[in-house]
Design an enzyme around this catalytic site. Structure first.
Site, PDB file in Angstrom:
ATOM      1  N   ASP A   1      -6.112   2.687  -3.034  1.00 45.69           N
ATOM      2  CA  ASP A   1      -7.305   2.710  -2.188  1.00 45.69           C
ATOM      3  C   ASP A   1      -7.409   3.975  -1.334  1.00 45.69           C
ATOM      4  OD1 ASP A   1      -5.263   1.959  -0.516  1.00 45.69           O
ATOM      5  OD2 ASP A   1      -6.248   0.166   0.274  1.00 45.69           O
ATOM      6  N   ARG A   2      -6.327   4.760  -1.271  1.00 48.14           N
ATOM      7  CA  ARG A   2      -6.399   5.994  -0.478  1.00 48.14           C
ATOM      8  C   ARG A   2      -6.583   7.214  -1.380  1.00 48.14           C
ATOM      9  NH1 ARG A   2      -2.355   5.950   4.619  1.00 48.14           N
ATOM     10  NH2 ARG A   2      -2.778   3.821   5.301  1.00 48.14           N
TER      11      ARG A   2
ATOM     12  N   ASP B   1      -1.487   1.368  -3.804  1.00 49.27           N
ATOM     13  CA  ASP B   1      -2.431   0.399  -4.357  1.00 49.27           C
ATOM     14  C   ASP B   1      -3.778   1.010  -4.719  1.00 49.27           C
ATOM     15  OD1 ASP B   1      -2.910   0.809  -1.640  1.00 49.27           O
ATOM     16  OD2 ASP B   1      -3.849  -1.159  -1.397  1.00 49.27           O
TER      17      ASP B   1
ATOM     18  N   SER C   1      -7.259   7.991   7.746  1.00 51.40           N
ATOM     19  CA  SER C   1      -6.011   7.763   7.023  1.00 51.40           C
ATOM     20  C   SER C   1      -6.187   7.872   5.509  1.00 51.40           C
ATOM     21  CB  SER C   1      -5.471   6.383   7.382  1.00 51.40           C
ATOM     22  OG  SER C   1      -6.468   5.405   7.139  1.00 51.40           O
TER      23      SER C   1
ATOM     24  N   LYS D   1      -1.979  -9.867   0.769  1.00 54.80           N
ATOM     25  CA  LYS D   1      -3.248  -9.779   1.475  1.00 54.80           C
ATOM     26  C   LYS D   1      -4.252 -10.708   0.817  1.00 54.80           C
ATOM     27  CE  LYS D   1      -5.890  -6.040   1.022  1.00 54.80           C
ATOM     28  NZ  LYS D   1      -6.644  -4.812   1.250  1.00 54.80           N
TER      29      LYS D   1
ATOM     30  N   LYS E   1     -11.561   0.400   0.513  1.00 52.25           N
ATOM     31  CA  LYS E   1     -11.588   1.830   0.289  1.00 52.25           C
ATOM     32  C   LYS E   1     -11.158   2.081  -1.151  1.00 52.25           C
ATOM     33  CE  LYS E   1      -7.186   2.498   2.795  1.00 52.25           C
ATOM     34  NZ  LYS E   1      -6.933   1.256   3.547  1.00 52.25           N
TER      35      LYS E   1
ATOM     36  N   ASP F   1      -2.660   6.435  -3.301  1.00 50.64           N
ATOM     37  CA  ASP F   1      -1.503   5.741  -2.733  1.00 50.64           C
ATOM     38  C   ASP F   1      -1.031   4.583  -3.604  1.00 50.64           C
ATOM     39  OD1 ASP F   1      -3.546   3.939  -2.238  1.00 50.64           O
ATOM     40  OD2 ASP F   1      -2.708   3.293  -0.319  1.00 50.64           O
TER      41      ASP F   1
ATOM     42  N   SER G   1       0.783  -1.224   0.000  1.00 53.05           N
ATOM     43  CA  SER G   1       0.000   0.000   0.000  1.00 53.05           C
ATOM     44  C   SER G   1       0.821   1.283   0.000  1.00 53.05           C
ATOM     45  CB  SER G   1      -0.959  -0.035   1.183  1.00 53.05           C
ATOM     46  OG  SER G   1      -1.878   1.003   1.078  1.00 53.05           O
ATOM     47  N   HIS G   2       0.736   2.060   1.072  1.00 53.73           N
ATOM     48  CA  HIS G   2       1.405   3.368   1.099  1.00 53.73           C
ATOM     49  C   HIS G   2       2.861   3.259   1.521  1.00 53.73           C
ATOM     50  CE1 HIS G   2      -0.098   2.391   5.037  1.00 53.73           C
ATOM     51  NE2 HIS G   2       0.851   3.150   5.553  1.00 53.73           N
TER      52      HIS G   2
ATOM     53  N   THR H   1      -9.736   0.396  13.536  1.00 56.00           N
ATOM     54  CA  THR H   1      -8.956   0.784  12.357  1.00 56.00           C
ATOM     55  C   THR H   1      -8.768  -0.411  11.419  1.00 56.00           C
ATOM     56  OG1 THR H   1      -7.802   2.491  13.586  1.00 56.00           O
ATOM     57  CG2 THR H   1      -6.678   1.621  11.644  1.00 56.00           C
TER      58      THR H   1
HETATM   59  C1  VG1 Z   1      -3.059   2.268   8.498  1.00 53.59           C
HETATM   60  C2  VG1 Z   1      -4.223   3.204   8.702  1.00 53.59           C
HETATM   61  C3  VG1 Z   1      -5.529   2.461   8.572  1.00 53.59           C
HETATM   62  C4  VG1 Z   1      -5.583   1.745   7.222  1.00 53.59           C
HETATM   63  C5  VG1 Z   1      -4.361   0.860   7.064  1.00 53.59           C
HETATM   64  C6  VG1 Z   1      -4.287   0.216   5.697  1.00 53.59           C
HETATM   65  O1  VG1 Z   1      -3.054   1.293   9.512  1.00 53.59           O
HETATM   66  O2  VG1 Z   1      -4.151   3.842   9.961  1.00 53.59           O
HETATM   67  O3  VG1 Z   1      -6.596   3.356   8.726  1.00 53.59           O
HETATM   68  O4  VG1 Z   1      -6.743   0.960   7.128  1.00 53.59           O
HETATM   69  O5  VG1 Z   1      -3.176   1.631   7.241  1.00 53.59           O
HETATM   70  O6  VG1 Z   1      -4.296   1.172   4.679  1.00 53.59           O
HETATM   71  P1  VG1 Z   1      -2.100   1.386  10.806  1.00 53.59           P
HETATM   72  O7  VG1 Z   1      -2.351   0.114  11.579  1.00 53.59           O
HETATM   73  O8  VG1 Z   1      -0.722   1.550  10.311  1.00 53.59           O
HETATM   74  O9  VG1 Z   1      -2.543   2.610  11.533  1.00 53.59           O
HETATM   75  V1  VG1 Z   1      -3.527   0.833   3.212  1.00 53.59           V
HETATM   76  O10 VG1 Z   1      -3.991   1.949   2.127  1.00 53.59           O
HETATM   77  O11 VG1 Z   1      -1.916   0.998   3.735  1.00 53.59           O
HETATM   78  O12 VG1 Z   1      -3.815  -0.738   2.905  1.00 53.59           O
HETATM   79 CO    CO Z   2      -3.518   1.505   0.275  1.00 51.23          CO
END
Ligand code: VG1
Ligand code: CO
Length: 541
Positions: free
Chosen positions: A281-282, A279, A365, A126, A376, A277, A113-114, A344
């Site tokens: 989704d953000r 992937d 986030s 995943k 998302k 981001d 992801s990010h 979360t």
């Molecule tokens: C973070 C965010 C959370 C989000 C998750 C996955 O998790 O806070 O809101 O769902 O990333 O997003 P954490 O446990 O680091 O706070 V993504 O777009 O990275 O799959």
């Molecule tokens: Co993501």
């Protein structure tokens, strides 16, 4: 082609976090690491034989190689068919859509992801269930349990499958269907939004800047925003996915998308700015001269959803993750909607969406989405904003000012302390946790503590209980401090401090200024900066 059974032994640390298993790329490339986890997925989902799965990833370094391993292991396991995005690419929301649309048994998404990518970055895997959503805790626990007892895995000996051209191929007895990663998703967006209104918007000279951050959304954004909706060529920047995301963090926030923020704050800024981001989704939403916090974006989308064709009939209900600001709650109360508070991570919205309790949900986030998929969805959020702006015919800034005037403003910010020594981070959390019962009634920096607890979630649909989901402290007048440790980081611990304060009178303050006393109260309560030796957070959103 033959099926090989390879002896292995359990590898520590294969416990999925907030969103799948995320590790440094080098760890994933280590002997048997990926294979062990994939074999454990098969075990955790009750076997994969005869099933149809979706496969795709965000294109980061090791994506292509990992996809071939998954395919060979799926073939060895007797999977009937895998639907793969061309070149093993699929954004997370597009994968969710394909899983649902094609009635499959789930899918594997290769993404961190990010998190940054590359040989020195991160990688992730995943599993999403047949509803298209991230596997719930029951499934991730079963997968993790399997990683602890694994003694062997099976893999087909074969050449790489050519994933470069759409069409159907065979890998042993398994079918591999390579699909255009964008087509089905673009069609779905066309069914949700008023594309005619959006075309008219761009035809009228509306200026957009979409920063794909060298990640997977580029091809989707170009195909939809530029090709179908007529945004001028060049509206999408950094639109070609790169294995190392151009050496940046593909995280759409004011730190990592600073170029976009600077442009949107400049005099000749476009009307609308957005970023996505790794992937896809953000989302980050900006207007000329304004950064819309994800929590505010969620609230504004809820308040204006009826302007979007797919939601014109009204919302069934809404939900937000616990640390997300309560701006959404104010809209829900006004509109008479149920508003759920979940831990979360998107996996906790799945049951609410599946059971028809909610239509719209989001996280602070930069995650926003609806019942159109079970993830998302970054580009969906951008299109939702554009659709609303087209109908309301006003700039983003004016829309938010109007929103705050009607509902009040929840000043909000998240302060992240990254790469903290895990022992220190845990000690900070443990210390505050033990003091929680004594806090109500106490005063910190002129603010009175009204309530303090550790969040636990009882899923209203399946009755499951999830504990230890963050420490929350309610202060006078709707202010709040929340503390939790990240479940997606790969180095040390990341402490997230979520800060919120409500104002119904003064609506145009700088968020950090408005929150200064809440920030000070958080420091008094935790001693975080002293204990970590940090003068300031690494990331402020
Ligand atoms: C973070 C965010 C959370 C989000 C998750 C996955 O998790 O806070 O809101 O769902 O990333 O997003 P954490 O446990 O680091 O706070 V993504 O777009 O990275 O799959
Ligand atoms: Co993501």
């Amino acid at each position: 082609m033959s099926i090989e059974t390879i002896a292995t032994r359990p590898i520590d640390g294969q416990k999925p976090g907030t969103s799948g298993l995320r590790k440094q790329t080098a760890v994933f490339q280590g002997p048997h690491f990926l294979e062990n986890f994939v074999q454990s997925i098969w075990a955790g989902i009750g076997g994969a034989a005869g099933k149809t799965l979706v496969l795709g990833g965000d294109g980061r370094y090791f994506n292509a190689e990992a996809a071939q391993v998954v395919l060979r292991m799926a073939a060895a396991e007797g999977v009937a068919k895998v639907i793969v995005g061309q070149n093993a690419l699929l954004s997370t929301p597009a994968a969710s859509h394909l899983i649902r649309k094609r009635g499959t048994d789930g899918g594997i998404i290769l993404s961190a992801s990010h998190n940054p990518g590359g040989p020195d970055g991160d990688f992730g895997v995943k599993f999403n269930t047949p509803n298209g959503g991230p596997a719930p805790e029951s499934v991730t626990t079963a997968i993790f349990e399997a990683t602890k007892t694994l003694t062997e895995y099976r893999i087909l000996t074969a050449q790489d499958v050519d994933l470069g051209t759409p069409g159907t191929l065979a890998l042993g007895d398994m079918k591999v269907e390579v699909v255009d990663p964008v087509a089905d998703y673009a069609l779905l967006m066309e069914q949700i939004f008023d594309f005619d209104a959006l075309r008219a918007l761009f035809a009228g000279g509306f200026r957009l800047r979409f920063d794909a951050m060298h990640a997977v959304t580029g091809p989707y954004a170009k195909a939809i925003l530029e090709d179908r909706l007529g945004a001028p060529a060049g509206s999408v920047v950094n639109g070609t996915p790169l294995p190392d995301f151009g050496k940046g963090h593909p995280d759409p926030n004011p730190i990592w998308a600073k170029t976009l923020v600077d442009e949107m704050m400049s005099r000749d800024a476009p009307d609308f700015g957005a970023a996505s981001d790794g992937d896809g989704d953000r989302n980050m939403i900006m207007g000329r001269g304004i950064y819309v916090t994800p929590s505010d974006s969620l609230a504004a989308l809820a308040a204006n959803a009826s302007l979007i064709p797919a939601y014109a009939g009204g919302l069934k209900g809404v939900a937000r993750s616990m640390p997300t600001s309560r701006a959404l709650d104010r809209v829900a109360a006004d509109m008479g909607l149920d508003c759920y508070e979940t831990p979360t991570g998107w996996k906790f919205f799945g049951n609410l969406l599946d059971s028809g309790r909610i239509t719209l949900c989001g996280e602070e986030s930069a995650g926003t989405g609806s019942d159109h998929v079970r993830e998302k969805d970054g580009l969906w959020a951008v299109l939702a904003w554009l659709n609303i702006l087209a109908k309301r015919d006003m700039p983003v800034k004016a829309l938010m000012e109007d929103h705050w005037a009607r509902f009040g403003r929840n000043y909000y910010s998240r302060h992240d302390y990254e790469g903290v020594d895990a022992t220190i981070a845990n000690a900070i959390m443990d210390d505050l946790r033990t003091r929680l019962p004594d806090l109500p009634g106490q005063e910190v920096n002129g603010l009175t503590i009204e309530a303090a607890d550790e969040f636990a979630y009882d899923d209203p649909v399946d009755g499951s209980r999830t504990e230890a989901q963050g420490l929350r402290i309610d202060l006078t007048g709707g202010a709040r401090i929340v503390l939790r440790l990240s479940g997606t980081g790969t180095v040390g611990a990341t402490i997230r401090v979520y800060l919120e304060k409500v104002d119904t009178q003064v609506l145009d303050r700088d968020a950090q200024d408005a929150l200064a006393d809440v920030v000070a109260a958080a420091e008094s309560l935790t001693g975080l900066r002293v204990k970590t030796g940090r003068a300031a957070p690494d990331v402020i959103t």
